[in-house]
Write a protein that holds these residues in place. Structure first.
Motif, PDB file in Angstrom:
ATOM      1  N   ARG A 108       0.823  -1.212   0.000  1.00  0.00           N
ATOM      2  CA  ARG A 108       0.000   0.000   0.000  1.00  0.00           C
ATOM      3  C   ARG A 108       0.857   1.263   0.000  1.00  0.00           C
ATOM      4  N   ASN A 109       1.713   1.416   1.015  1.00  0.00           N
ATOM      5  CA  ASN A 109       2.541   2.624   1.087  1.00  0.00           C
ATOM      6  C   ASN A 109       3.707   2.343   2.023  1.00  0.00           C
ATOM      7  N   VAL A 110       4.777   1.788   1.476  1.00  0.00           N
ATOM      8  CA  VAL A 110       5.932   1.413   2.289  1.00  0.00           C
ATOM      9  C   VAL A 110       6.695   2.668   2.689  1.00  0.00           C
ATOM     10  N   GLN A 111       6.803   2.910   4.007  1.00  0.00           N
ATOM     11  CA  GLN A 111       7.422   4.117   4.537  1.00  0.00           C
ATOM     12  C   GLN A 111       8.687   3.847   5.337  1.00  0.00           C
ATOM     13  N   GLY A 112       9.111   2.592   5.391  1.00  0.00           N
ATOM     14  CA  GLY A 112      10.361   2.259   6.056  1.00  0.00           C
ATOM     15  C   GLY A 112      10.933   0.997   5.443  1.00  0.00           C
ATOM     16  N   ALA A 113      12.257   0.937   5.305  1.00  0.00           N
ATOM     17  CA  ALA A 113      12.904  -0.240   4.746  1.00  0.00           C
ATOM     18  C   ALA A 113      14.329  -0.316   5.272  1.00  0.00           C
ATOM     19  N   ALA A 114      14.765  -1.543   5.587  1.00  0.00           N
ATOM     20  CA  ALA A 114      16.108  -1.743   6.127  1.00  0.00           C
ATOM     21  C   ALA A 114      16.484  -3.207   5.989  1.00  0.00           C
ATOM     22  N   LEU A 115      17.781  -3.487   6.072  1.00  0.00           N
ATOM     23  CA  LEU A 115      18.278  -4.856   6.101  1.00  0.00           C
ATOM     24  C   LEU A 115      18.439  -5.303   7.547  1.00  0.00           C
ATOM     25  N   ASP A 116      18.039  -6.557   7.834  1.00  0.00           N
ATOM     26  CA  ASP A 116      18.324  -7.081   9.159  1.00  0.00           C
ATOM     27  C   ASP A 116      19.778  -7.552   9.210  1.00  0.00           C
ATOM     28  N   LEU A 117      20.202  -8.089  10.348  1.00  0.00           N
ATOM     29  CA  LEU A 117      21.609  -8.406  10.522  1.00  0.00           C
ATOM     30  C   LEU A 117      22.065  -9.568   9.657  1.00  0.00           C
ATOM     31  N   SER A 118      21.121 -10.312   9.066  1.00  0.00           N
ATOM     32  CA  SER A 118      21.473 -11.384   8.134  1.00  0.00           C
ATOM     33  C   SER A 118      21.450 -10.918   6.681  1.00  0.00           C
ATOM     34  N   GLY A 119      21.070  -9.650   6.439  1.00  0.00           N
ATOM     35  CA  GLY A 119      20.980  -9.118   5.089  1.00  0.00           C
ATOM     36  C   GLY A 119      19.611  -9.240   4.460  1.00  0.00           C
ATOM     37  N   ARG A 120      18.614  -9.690   5.223  1.00  0.00           N
ATOM     38  CA  ARG A 120      17.245  -9.809   4.717  1.00  0.00           C
ATOM     39  C   ARG A 120      16.573  -8.442   4.701  1.00  0.00           C
ATOM     40  N   LEU A 121      15.863  -8.131   3.619  1.00  0.00           N
ATOM     41  CA  LEU A 121      15.147  -6.866   3.520  1.00  0.00           C
ATOM     42  C   LEU A 121      13.855  -6.923   4.324  1.00  0.00           C
ATOM     43  N   LEU A 122      13.624  -5.887   5.126  1.00  0.00           N
ATOM     44  CA  LEU A 122      12.384  -5.713   5.881  1.00  0.00           C
ATOM     45  C   LEU A 122      11.761  -4.381   5.490  1.00  0.00           C
ATOM     46  N   THR A 123      10.423  -4.313   5.516  1.00  0.00           N
ATOM     47  CA  THR A 123       9.710  -3.068   5.216  1.00  0.00           C
ATOM     48  C   THR A 123       8.565  -2.870   6.198  1.00  0.00           C
ATOM     49  N   VAL A 124       8.217  -1.609   6.448  1.00  0.00           N
ATOM     50  CA  VAL A 124       6.990  -1.280   7.166  1.00  0.00           C
ATOM     51  C   VAL A 124       6.131  -0.426   6.254  1.00  0.00           C
ATOM     52  N   GLU A 125       4.819  -0.688   6.272  1.00  0.00           N
ATOM     53  CA  GLU A 125       3.935   0.047   5.379  1.00  0.00           C
ATOM     54  C   GLU A 125       2.627   0.400   6.069  1.00  0.00           C
ATOM     55  N   HIS A 126       2.027   1.461   5.593  1.00  0.00           N
ATOM     56  CA  HIS A 126       0.777   1.952   6.150  1.00  0.00           C
ATOM     57  C   HIS A 126      -0.403   1.143   5.631  1.00  0.00           C
ATOM     58  N   GLY A 127      -1.293   0.764   6.533  1.00  0.00           N
ATOM     59  CA  GLY A 127      -2.586   0.244   6.139  1.00  0.00           C
ATOM     60  C   GLY A 127      -3.570   1.391   6.007  1.00  0.00           C
ATOM     61  N   ALA A 128      -4.835   1.050   5.975  1.00  0.00           N
ATOM     62  CA  ALA A 128      -5.861   2.095   5.969  1.00  0.00           C
ATOM     63  C   ALA A 128      -6.206   2.386   7.437  1.00  0.00           C
ATOM     64  N   GLN A 129      -7.406   2.086   7.872  1.00  0.00           N
ATOM     65  CA  GLN A 129      -7.778   2.237   9.271  1.00  0.00           C
ATOM     66  C   GLN A 129      -7.462   0.908   9.960  1.00  0.00           C
ATOM     67  N   GLY A 130      -6.229   0.804  10.481  1.00  0.00           N
ATOM     68  CA  GLY A 130      -5.692  -0.470  10.927  1.00  0.00           C
ATOM     69  C   GLY A 130      -4.949  -1.140   9.790  1.00  0.00           C
ATOM     70  N   GLY A 131      -4.207  -2.193  10.132  1.00  0.00           N
ATOM     71  CA  GLY A 131      -3.548  -2.975   9.098  1.00  0.00           C
ATOM     72  C   GLY A 131      -2.193  -2.483   8.654  1.00  0.00           C
ATOM     73  N   ASP A 132      -1.496  -1.630   9.445  1.00  0.00           N
ATOM     74  CA  ASP A 132      -0.096  -1.346   9.162  1.00  0.00           C
ATOM     75  C   ASP A 132       0.680  -2.660   9.263  1.00  0.00           C
ATOM     76  N   GLU A 133       1.727  -2.820   8.454  1.00  0.00           N
ATOM     77  CA  GLU A 133       2.393  -4.119   8.368  1.00  0.00           C
ATOM     78  C   GLU A 133       3.913  -4.011   8.401  1.00  0.00           C
ATOM     79  N   LEU A 134       4.552  -5.041   8.956  1.00  0.00           N
ATOM     80  CA  LEU A 134       5.970  -5.331   8.787  1.00  0.00           C
ATOM     81  C   LEU A 134       6.074  -6.551   7.885  1.00  0.00           C
ATOM     82  N   ASN A 135       6.822  -6.430   6.793  1.00  0.00           N
ATOM     83  CA  ASN A 135       6.988  -7.528   5.845  1.00  0.00           C
ATOM     84  C   ASN A 135       8.461  -7.786   5.559  1.00  0.00           C
ATOM     85  N   ALA A 136       8.733  -8.952   4.995  1.00  0.00           N
ATOM     86  CA  ALA A 136      10.067  -9.306   4.499  1.00  0.00           C
ATOM     87  C   ALA A 136       9.916  -9.664   3.031  1.00  0.00           C
ATOM     88  N   PRO A 137       9.860  -8.675   2.135  1.00  0.00           N
ATOM     89  CA  PRO A 137       9.546  -8.936   0.720  1.00  0.00           C
ATOM     90  C   PRO A 137      10.512  -9.913   0.061  1.00  0.00           C
TER      91      PRO A 137
END
Length: 367
Positions: free
Chosen positions: A212-241
Motif C-alpha cells: 500500500r505505502n511502504v514508509q520504512g525499509a532496512a536490512l536485518d543483521l542477516s541481510g534480509r530486507l524488511l519493510t513497514v507500510e501503512h494500512g488504511a484504518q488499521g492494518g499497518d504491516e511489517l513484511n520481508a519482501p
C-alpha cells in the motif's frame, strides 16, 4: 529470548520522560540530545563515512549537518512538493568513499500528476552540491499527492531497492496487484538505474507487489530486507519482501476502510503473504532501522521505527513473539513527535528526526 520484564514497558503504554532530555526504556534510561533544528518538514537521514549527516526536506532542500550546523546542498532534482510529495529519502552506498554517490528518492512532476522517482549524483568534495545528478527511475504517474512510498535501501549485492506506494487509489484501485504497474511495488535497480530483476509478465525491475505505502525499509543483521507500510484504518504491516511474492493490498488486510466498510476479501487468502507483524489500530510507521547492539547489546537485532500519528519511537523484538507478531516497546518523550526516520550512527547511538520539532535527535544510554 529476551526477558519478558523489559517488555513490560511495552505493549501500548507510552513511557514519559523522567526529566528533560532523558527517557526510561526497557534497557534503562536513555539521553536524548537535540543535534540540529530549524528543519522544514524533514523526511530522510543518512550518515556519511566521516560522520556528517545528510537530511532531506520535503519542500526540496537537501542539507548537510556538520558540527551541529546546517549547510544547503545544491544540485538536487525538481520535485512535486504537494501533499505528501517532495524530496523524500536519501541513501549513501557502501562505496561512497570512492564513488561519492548520493541516492535520492522524490515525487517527480509528470504531466498533470506525479510519480515516485529515484536518482543519483556525486557529492562535491566540499559537500556543497550534488554534481551530475540524474534521474534513473520514474514510476507510473498518477494524480494527487498521496502515497509515494520512496524508501531506498542498498541490498547486500549492491543493487538498490526502492519502495513505491499505490498513490492513494483506495481499496477499489488494483494497481498494487497489477505486476505490470510500478504502483504498490518494491523496485530493484542496478547502480546505473537499469532493472535488476525481470519476472515474466512483470514490469522490469518490479520485485514484489501488493504493497500500500511502504514508509520504512532496512536490512536485518542477516541481510534480509524488511519493510513497514501503512494500512488504511488499521492494518499497518511489517513484511520481508521476496521476489515474485504478493503482499495482499487491497485484497487482504487487517484494516478497514476509513468509511468503516471492509476492504477486499478478509485477512488471508491463498497465494498472498501474511505480515511478520501488524498494527491495529494504525500507528503510521515510518523509517526502519535494525540495531547492531553496539551501545546497547540487549537491543541487538531489534527493529526501530517511528510513528507519524502516535508520537513515539518504536522497538520490535523479533526474538519475542506476541499476538500481532513481535513484542513491542513504545518510547515516548517530548522529542518523539511525528518521528519520520530513524538510523544508527557509526558510534551505535540512535538518531531520529521529528517532523513536528523540525529537528534531529540522538539517543544513547545515560553515562
Amino acid at each position: 529470548m529476551k526477558s519478558a520484564l523489559c517488555l513490560l514497558v511495552s505493549l501500548f503504554a507510552l513511557p514519559t520522560a523522567a526529566w528533560p532530555g532523558t527517557v526510561e526504556t526497557g534497557a534503562g534510561p536513555m539521553e536524548i540530545t537535540r543535534v540540529v533544528g530549524g528543519l522544514d518538514e524533514p523526511w530522510g537521514l543518512a550518515f556519511l563515512p566521516e560522520g556528517d549527516l545528510l537530511v532531506t526536506g520535503r519542500a526540496g532542500r537537501l542539507w548537510l549537518a556538520r558540527g551541529g550546523e546546517l549547510h544547503r546542498v545544491e544540485g538536487g532534482p525538481e520535485v512535486f512538493a504537494k501533499g505528501q510529495g517532495g524530496l523524500l529519502d536519501v541513501m549513501i552506498p557502501a562505496d561512497f568513499a570512492t564513488s561519492r554517490e548520493v541516492w535520492l528518492s522524490f515525487a517527480a512532476p509528470v504531466g498533470e500528476g506525479a510519480a515516485t522517482a529515484a536518482g543519483v549524483g556525486r557529492l562535491s568534495e566540499d559537500g556543497s552540491r550534488l554534481e551530475g545528478f540524474r534521474t534513473v527511475f520514474t514510476g507510473d504517474a498518477a494524480p494527487g499527492g498521496r502515497h509515494f512510498g520512496a524508501r531506498l535501501v542498498e541490498m547486500p549485492d549492491g543493487t538498490i531497492a526502492l519502495t513505491t506506494g499505490e498513490r492513494g487509489t483506495g481499496p477499489q484501485g488494483m494497481q498494487a496487484q497489477d505486476p505490470a504497474s510500478s504502483l504498490g511495488k518494491l523496485i530493484l535497480l542496478n547502480r546505473d538505474g537499469s532493472p535488476a530483476i525481470r519476472l515474466e509478465g512483470w514490469l522490469p525491475g518490479a520485485f514484489s507487489r501488493g504493497h500500500r505505502n511502504v514508509q520504512g525499509a532496512a536490512l536485518d543483521l542477516s541481510g534480509r530486507l524488511l519493510t513497514v507500510e501503512h494500512g488504511a484504518q488499521g492494518g499497518d504491516e511489517l513484511n520481508a519482501p521476496e521476489a515474485g511474492k504478493n503482499y495482499g493490498w487491497p485484497v487482504i488486510t487487517y484494516g478497514i476502510d476509513y468509511s468503516g466498510d471492509p476492504i477486499g476479501e478478509g485477512q488471508a487468502l491463498a497465494g498472498m503473504e501474511q505480515p511478520l507483524h501488524y498494527w491495529d489500530p494504525s500507528i503510521a510507521p515510518s523509517g526502519l532501522m535494525v540495531y547492531s547492539g553496539k551501545l546497547v547489546p540487549e537491543w541487538r537485532g531489534d527493529l526501530f521505527f517511528g510513528s507519524l500519528n502516535s508520537d513515539f519511537l518504536g522497538r520490535l523484538d523479533p526474538d519475542t513473539p506476541a499476538p500481532t507478531g513481535f513484542a513491542e516497546e513504545r518510547i515516548g518523550a517530548p522529542e518523539t513527535r511525528r518521528v519520520r526516520d530513524v538510523v544508527e550512527a557509526p558510534d551505535g547511538s540512535i538518531w531520529f528526526l521529528s517532523v513536528t520539532e523540525g529537528a534531529v535527535y540522538r539517543m544513547a544510554p545515560v553515562e
